[in-house]
Design a protein around this motif. Sequence first.
Motif, PDB file in Angstrom:
ATOM      1  N   ARG A   1       0.484  -1.215   0.048  1.00  0.00           N
ATOM      2  CA  ARG A   1       0.057  -0.125   0.081  1.00  0.00           C
ATOM      3  C   ARG A   1       0.991   1.185   0.209  1.00  0.00           C
ATOM      4  N   LEU A   2       1.892   1.363   0.936  1.00  0.00           N
ATOM      5  CA  LEU A   2       2.818   2.453   0.847  1.00  0.00           C
ATOM      6  C   LEU A   2       3.747   2.634  -0.421  1.00  0.00           C
ATOM      7  N   ALA A   3       3.917   1.587  -0.914  1.00  0.00           N
ATOM      8  CA  ALA A   3       4.610   1.808  -2.507  1.00  0.00           C
ATOM      9  C   ALA A   3       3.528   2.184  -3.376  1.00  0.00           C
ATOM     10  N   GLY A   4       2.083   1.941  -3.174  1.00  0.00           N
ATOM     11  CA  GLY A   4       1.091   2.523  -3.969  1.00  0.00           C
ATOM     12  C   GLY A   4       1.033   4.018  -3.955  1.00  0.00           C
ATOM     13  N   PHE A   5       1.136   4.292  -2.491  1.00  0.00           N
ATOM     14  CA  PHE A   5       1.129   5.788  -2.196  1.00  0.00           C
ATOM     15  C   PHE A   5       2.150   6.581  -2.976  1.00  0.00           C
ATOM     16  N   GLY A   6       3.334   5.837  -2.984  1.00  0.00           N
ATOM     17  CA  GLY A   6       4.468   6.483  -3.884  1.00  0.00           C
ATOM     18  C   GLY A   6       4.281   6.813  -5.267  1.00  0.00           C
ATOM     19  N   GLU A   7       3.556   5.698  -5.780  1.00  0.00           N
ATOM     20  CA  GLU A   7       3.287   5.564  -7.265  1.00  0.00           C
ATOM     21  C   GLU A   7       2.152   6.732  -7.418  1.00  0.00           C
ATOM     22  N   GLU A   8       1.021   6.952  -6.645  1.00  0.00           N
ATOM     23  CA  GLU A   8       0.220   7.873  -6.828  1.00  0.00           C
ATOM     24  C   GLU A   8       0.686   9.426  -6.780  1.00  0.00           C
ATOM     25  N   PHE A   9       1.789   9.511  -5.716  1.00  0.00           N
ATOM     26  CA  PHE A   9       2.372  10.626  -5.375  1.00  0.00           C
ATOM     27  C   PHE A   9       3.090  10.999  -6.649  1.00  0.00           C
ATOM     28  N   ALA A  10       3.859  10.037  -7.306  1.00  0.00           N
ATOM     29  CA  ALA A  10       4.768  10.456  -8.306  1.00  0.00           C
ATOM     30  C   ALA A  10       3.788  10.650  -9.766  1.00  0.00           C
ATOM     31  N   ALA A  11       2.683  10.096  -9.793  1.00  0.00           N
ATOM     32  CA  ALA A  11       1.777  10.234 -10.967  1.00  0.00           C
ATOM     33  C   ALA A  11       1.114  11.441 -10.719  1.00  0.00           C
ATOM     34  N   GLY A  12       1.107  12.314  -9.572  1.00  0.00           N
ATOM     35  CA  GLY A  12       0.351  13.344  -9.585  1.00  0.00           C
ATOM     36  C   GLY A  12      -1.021  13.461  -9.117  1.00  0.00           C
ATOM     37  N   ARG A  13      -1.711  12.053  -8.501  1.00  0.00           N
ATOM     38  CA  ARG A  13      -3.002  11.861  -8.465  1.00  0.00           C
ATOM     39  C   ARG A  13      -3.373  12.225  -6.996  1.00  0.00           C
ATOM     40  N   GLU A  14      -2.355  11.764  -6.005  1.00  0.00           N
ATOM     41  CA  GLU A  14      -2.640  11.931  -4.401  1.00  0.00           C
ATOM     42  C   GLU A  14      -1.402  12.089  -3.924  1.00  0.00           C
ATOM     43  N   TRP A  15      -1.242  12.874  -2.796  1.00  0.00           N
ATOM     44  CA  TRP A  15       0.096  13.089  -2.303  1.00  0.00           C
ATOM     45  C   TRP A  15      -0.107  12.668  -0.863  1.00  0.00           C
ATOM     46  N   MET A  16       0.419  11.736  -0.329  1.00  0.00           N
ATOM     47  CA  MET A  16       0.516  11.134   1.074  1.00  0.00           C
ATOM     48  C   MET A  16       1.677  11.261   1.393  1.00  0.00           C
ATOM     49  N   TYR A  17       2.026  12.009   2.614  1.00  0.00           N
ATOM     50  CA  TYR A  17       3.263  12.284   3.180  1.00  0.00           C
ATOM     51  C   TYR A  17       3.412  11.479   4.546  1.00  0.00           C
ATOM     52  N   VAL A  18       4.415  10.989   4.721  1.00  0.00           N
ATOM     53  CA  VAL A  18       5.083  10.646   6.212  1.00  0.00           C
ATOM     54  C   VAL A  18       5.725  11.568   6.806  1.00  0.00           C
ATOM     55  N   MET A  19       5.352  11.913   8.238  1.00  0.00           N
ATOM     56  CA  MET A  19       5.794  12.903   9.031  1.00  0.00           C
ATOM     57  C   MET A  19       6.840  12.200   9.928  1.00  0.00           C
ATOM     58  N   THR A  20       8.306  12.539   9.656  1.00  0.00           N
ATOM     59  CA  THR A  20       9.071  12.114  10.594  1.00  0.00           C
ATOM     60  C   THR A  20       9.959  13.221  11.279  1.00  0.00           C
ATOM     61  N   ASP A  21      10.476  12.862  12.436  1.00  0.00           N
ATOM     62  CA  ASP A  21      11.179  13.694  13.210  1.00  0.00           C
ATOM     63  C   ASP A  21      12.499  14.143  12.582  1.00  0.00           C
ATOM     64  N   ARG A  22      12.780  15.406  12.115  1.00  0.00           N
ATOM     65  CA  ARG A  22      13.965  15.798  11.432  1.00  0.00           C
ATOM     66  C   ARG A  22      15.280  15.324  11.915  1.00  0.00           C
TER      67      ARG A  22
END
Length: 192
Positions: A63-84
């Motif tokens: 599913r997370l790989a799919g999020f990355g594909e959707e992000f790259a394709a410009g359809r939906e943008w799911m971000y992980v928030m990590t401590d800097r």
Amino acid sequence: MPDGSFLPPPSRVDTPRLVLRSWTADDAPALQRVVLDNIDHLGAWMPWATAEAHEHLDEVAARLAGFGEEFAAGREWMYVMTDRDAGFLVGGLGVHARGGPDTLELGYWIRRDLTGLGYVTEAVRAMVDAVFAACDVARIEIRCDPRNARSAAVARRAGFRHVATLTGDAEPTGEPRETMVWERRRNGARGP
């Protein structure tokens, strides 16, 4: 792009304490741990968390790989928030093209032990600035259940204005609920 009317948000957004970037399959173990440790906290507002708690790690990774594909394709943008600094998973933020050609919607979640520390407000403010800088949209929305006081407080602190409460709106499970609609307009312009 969902409708061709705007450029996508940036692939990475940095704040003083956070890095927001696209999810990858490598994030699956950390996400699964956070979901399992926070199932009551997350499941109260996000049905996906309850379902995800019962999935195998390879399903979460897919599913997370799919999020990355959707992000790259410009359809939906799911971000992980990590401590800097330490790199641990703080939460997630999504930019969704659900509100029409001139509107994007933000959604967010955070692990329970980090609530009340301003992380989500910091992430939302930074993402709003990044979206308005990169995307040709007139407004950004946040939608939340009126009973989710913490989510409504984030919207308020991030400069959003409550514009409506929808009655009988469908929640992700399909059940009817009330939904608060918050908005920020480009350059602070007031909407109708």
